[in-house]
Design a protein around this motif. Structure first.
Motif, PDB file in Angstrom:
ATOM      1  N   THR A   1       0.837  -1.205   0.000  1.00 45.27           N
ATOM      2  CA  THR A   1       0.000   0.000   0.000  1.00 45.27           C
ATOM      3  C   THR A   1       0.871   1.253   0.000  1.00 45.27           C
ATOM      4  O   THR A   1       0.624   2.209  -0.742  1.00 45.27           O
ATOM      5  N   LEU A   2       1.911   1.236   0.844  1.00 44.94           N
ATOM      6  CA  LEU A   2       2.821   2.382   0.934  1.00 44.94           C
ATOM      7  C   LEU A   2       3.511   2.646  -0.402  1.00 44.94           C
ATOM      8  O   LEU A   2       3.484   3.763  -0.919  1.00 44.94           O
ATOM      9  N   THR A   3       4.131   1.618  -0.965  1.00 45.15           N
ATOM     10  CA  THR A   3       4.871   1.821  -2.218  1.00 45.15           C
ATOM     11  C   THR A   3       3.920   2.121  -3.370  1.00 45.15           C
ATOM     12  O   THR A   3       4.276   2.879  -4.274  1.00 45.15           O
TER      13      THR A   3
ATOM     14  N   GLY B   1       1.271   3.944  -3.109  1.00 43.03           N
ATOM     15  CA  GLY B   1       1.022   5.380  -2.987  1.00 43.03           C
ATOM     16  C   GLY B   1       2.221   6.190  -3.446  1.00 43.03           C
ATOM     17  O   GLY B   1       2.073   7.198  -4.152  1.00 43.03           O
TER      18      GLY B   1
ATOM     19  N   ARG C   1       2.753   6.864  -7.179  1.00 44.46           N
ATOM     20  CA  ARG C   1       1.960   7.912  -7.844  1.00 44.46           C
ATOM     21  C   ARG C   1       2.698   9.245  -7.897  1.00 44.46           C
ATOM     22  O   ARG C   1       2.252  10.172  -8.573  1.00 44.46           O
TER      23      ARG C   1
ATOM     24  N   ARG D   1       9.996   9.838  -4.933  1.00 47.89           N
ATOM     25  CA  ARG D   1       9.462   8.653  -4.240  1.00 47.89           C
ATOM     26  C   ARG D   1      10.388   8.227  -3.107  1.00 47.89           C
ATOM     27  O   ARG D   1       9.930   7.930  -2.002  1.00 47.89           O
TER      28      ARG D   1
END
Length: 199
Positions: free
Chosen positions: A75-77, A79, A82, A89
């Motif tokens: 989920t973190l990566t 996000g 984007r 990033r």
């Protein structure tokens, strides 16, 4: 499938997810060996007897905690992916580590501390799974360095993730969240200084 069957399935899925989230949190705070099934049930607000419907043993719950860490990392990566470019990033990843300074100072890195604990067990299995989750982070970081066109992206990924593990360990050992703040600031400067070779 009837509405009531679908509702039961959704309730069961939500309860399983609550248990996985609780397992990840409690194991991080207490360690795998000190954590009991009752601890996780309490944190998830699930009756202890119900836990066995989803997870038969404590090791099943530790494996669930590892799966939850992998899901949270994804989920973190996802996000971070984007964001416009790989340097942004990577810097956002480091800034995220800095926001976890108090948690790291109290308990260390969730995956690093668990991997070390599981590695000390006489029986194997879960330690390899913990290593796999850390590998997911390394692979993502390596992709960012590769996209930046930098030489040895795998080595740079080891440097960055190793720095995170080291600062988490030191912040926890010294009970000093400022270790995370200072080292994250240093890493941000390092990321800004990296330039792809001229062609």
């Amino acid at each position: 499938m009837t509405d009531s069957t679908g509702s039961r399935a959704r309730t069961a899925a939500a309860k399983r997810q609550r248990l996985m989230t609780a397992a990840a949190q409690v194991v991080h705070r207490q360690g795998a060996e000190r954590t009991t099934i009752a601890d996780i049930a309490h944190a998830a607000d699930v009756p202890v007897g119900n836990v066995y419907y989803y997870f038969k043993t404590k090791d099943d719950l530790v494996a669930a905690a590892l799966s939850e860490h992998a899901r949270q990392l994804d989920t973190l990566t996802g996000g971070l992916d984007r964001l416009a470019g790989p340097r942004e990033r990577l810097k956002a990843l480091v800034e995220g580590w800095a926001t976890q300074r108090d948690l790291a100072a109290r308990y260390g890195c969730p995956m690093g501390t668990l991997a070390m604990e599981l590695d000390k067990r006489p029986e194997g299995g879960l330690d390899a799974e913990a290593g796999r989750v850390i590998r997911l982070l390394l692979d993502w970081v390596e992709r960012q360095f590769r996209e930046l066109g930098l030489p040895d992206p795998g080595g740079l990924a080891l440097t960055l993730v190793g720095a995170y593990q080291g600062m988490s360990l030191l912040a926890s050992a010294l009970r000093d969240p400022d270790v995370m703040t200072r080292e994250c600031t240093r890493l941000l400067g390092w990321l800004d200084s990296l330039a792809a070779p001229a062609h």
